[in-house]
Design a protein around this motif. Sequence first.
Motif, PDB file in Angstrom:
ATOM      1  N   UNK A  13      -0.588  10.967  13.201  1.00 15.21           N
ATOM      2  CA  UNK A  13      -1.649  10.383  12.380  1.00 15.21           C
ATOM      3  C   UNK A  13      -1.062   9.617  11.199  1.00 15.21           C
ATOM      4  N   UNK A  14      -0.018  10.167  10.594  1.00 16.82           N
ATOM      5  CA  UNK A  14       0.629   9.484   9.474  1.00 16.82           C
ATOM      6  C   UNK A  14       1.140   8.118   9.914  1.00 16.82           C
ATOM      7  N   UNK A  15       1.841   8.078  11.043  1.00 17.21           N
ATOM      8  CA  UNK A  15       2.400   6.822  11.538  1.00 17.21           C
ATOM      9  C   UNK A  15       1.302   5.835  11.905  1.00 17.21           C
ATOM     10  N   UNK A  64       0.865  -1.183   0.000  1.00 20.67           N
ATOM     11  CA  UNK A  64       0.000   0.000   0.000  1.00 20.67           C
ATOM     12  C   UNK A  64       0.897   1.227   0.000  1.00 20.67           C
ATOM     13  N   UNK A  65       0.345   2.362  -0.395  1.00 19.49           N
ATOM     14  CA  UNK A  65       1.084   3.626  -0.359  1.00 19.49           C
ATOM     15  C   UNK A  65       0.240   4.666   0.350  1.00 19.49           C
ATOM     16  N   UNK A  66       0.872   5.499   1.141  1.00 18.33           N
ATOM     17  CA  UNK A  66       0.188   6.644   1.743  1.00 18.33           C
ATOM     18  C   UNK A  66       0.761   7.906   1.115  1.00 18.33           C
ATOM     19  N   UNK A  67      -0.109   8.878   0.905  1.00 22.91           N
ATOM     20  CA  UNK A  67       0.276  10.140   0.274  1.00 22.91           C
ATOM     21  C   UNK A  67       0.011  11.287   1.241  1.00 22.91           C
ATOM     22  N   UNK A  68       0.942  11.541   2.160  1.00 24.54           N
ATOM     23  CA  UNK A  68       0.734  12.631   3.113  1.00 24.54           C
ATOM     24  C   UNK A  68       0.982  13.999   2.477  1.00 24.54           C
ATOM     25  N   UNK A  69       0.299  15.003   3.027  1.00 22.71           N
ATOM     26  CA  UNK A  69       0.602  16.381   2.662  1.00 22.71           C
ATOM     27  C   UNK A  69       1.773  16.840   3.525  1.00 22.71           C
ATOM     28  N   UNK A  70       1.906  18.111   3.848  1.00 17.96           N
ATOM     29  CA  UNK A  70       3.018  18.585   4.672  1.00 17.96           C
ATOM     30  C   UNK A  70       2.890  17.984   6.072  1.00 17.96           C
TER      31      UNK A  70
END
Length: 343
Positions: free
Chosen positions: A210-212, A167-173
């Motif tokens: 949240x990203x982690x 899977x891939x996550x696409x975080x903003x800043x």
Amino acid sequence: MIFVTGGSGLVGSFLIAELVARGESVRALYRGENIPSIANAGQVEWVQGDLRDALGLRVALEGVTHVFHCAGLVSYAPQDETALLQINVEGTANVVDACLERPGIRLGYVSSVAALGSKSGEQPAGPVQLDETAKWDLGAEHNAYATSKYLAELEVWRGVSEGLQAIAVNPSVILGPADWNRSSTRLFRYAYDQHAFYTPGNINVVDVRDVVDMLLRLTLDTAISGERFVLSAQAIPLRDFLAQAAACFRRKPPTVAVPNWAAETIWRLEHVRSVLTGARPLITKDTARAGRRPVEYRAEKVQRVLGKSFRALSDTITWCCQELIAHQSTTKQPVPPAGVLGQ
């Protein structure tokens, strides 16, 4: 055994801490001579190496069940175009190939909203909204960083087509307390230093915690594969973000907007200076133009799949400011004691 690249970075360091807290066995890749000075470093099996060393990665993945590929170069400097391709694209291809040689490995890749591209043609009034369904416009002008992340994602999808679970996550800043001379944390340093100027436009942000958490849950706790997930909590005018950070530091916020013509002049002058001196430009064409066209990244998909919402931006800013004041000791600027921080 879980393998992590980019363990000394913002996402990687918080990810390792969470994995250790979960009781997982962690092996992490590092460059340079010294093991990164991060929390829980002593509970990690560190492997010295480089993403561009394909053979070294294959050896490092022995006995590994999950890989979190967090390493990457973020730069908008023209001098780094070759390095962006080598590290972000070739490095990701090497990680994917190493995973494919060990069937059963599951990969969680940290991409970027930059890899979504942008909508071309005439758009309705208001912010352009982008989500996971955004298509890369091959005919549009993209900066080197965005292109490198898009091509890196293609390597992940290649791996999926060859049998890799990923899977891939696409975080903003991504916002978090780290070295405030590097990456997105420099925004907090800018607010603390009481600069008077700001550029008009919006910034999309997300809390590193949240990203982690979402990256971990998507990779370890689901069987989803071949999908990407935008991670972005909020779009906010840059001026408002800096004002909130400055208020938390009890500092003066920026009040003078830099007009577009001035930004265009500055980046051109910086380009000439960098060519003549070899120094990195303080502002580039891409950073000067960032945020002019309002973009809002939509993250409903990940919230629906995981049943989890994002932290409030005010909570993130307060946490970052308090942690930076408590832990930043390398800055030359004197910092106020933590007790004077605004709530």
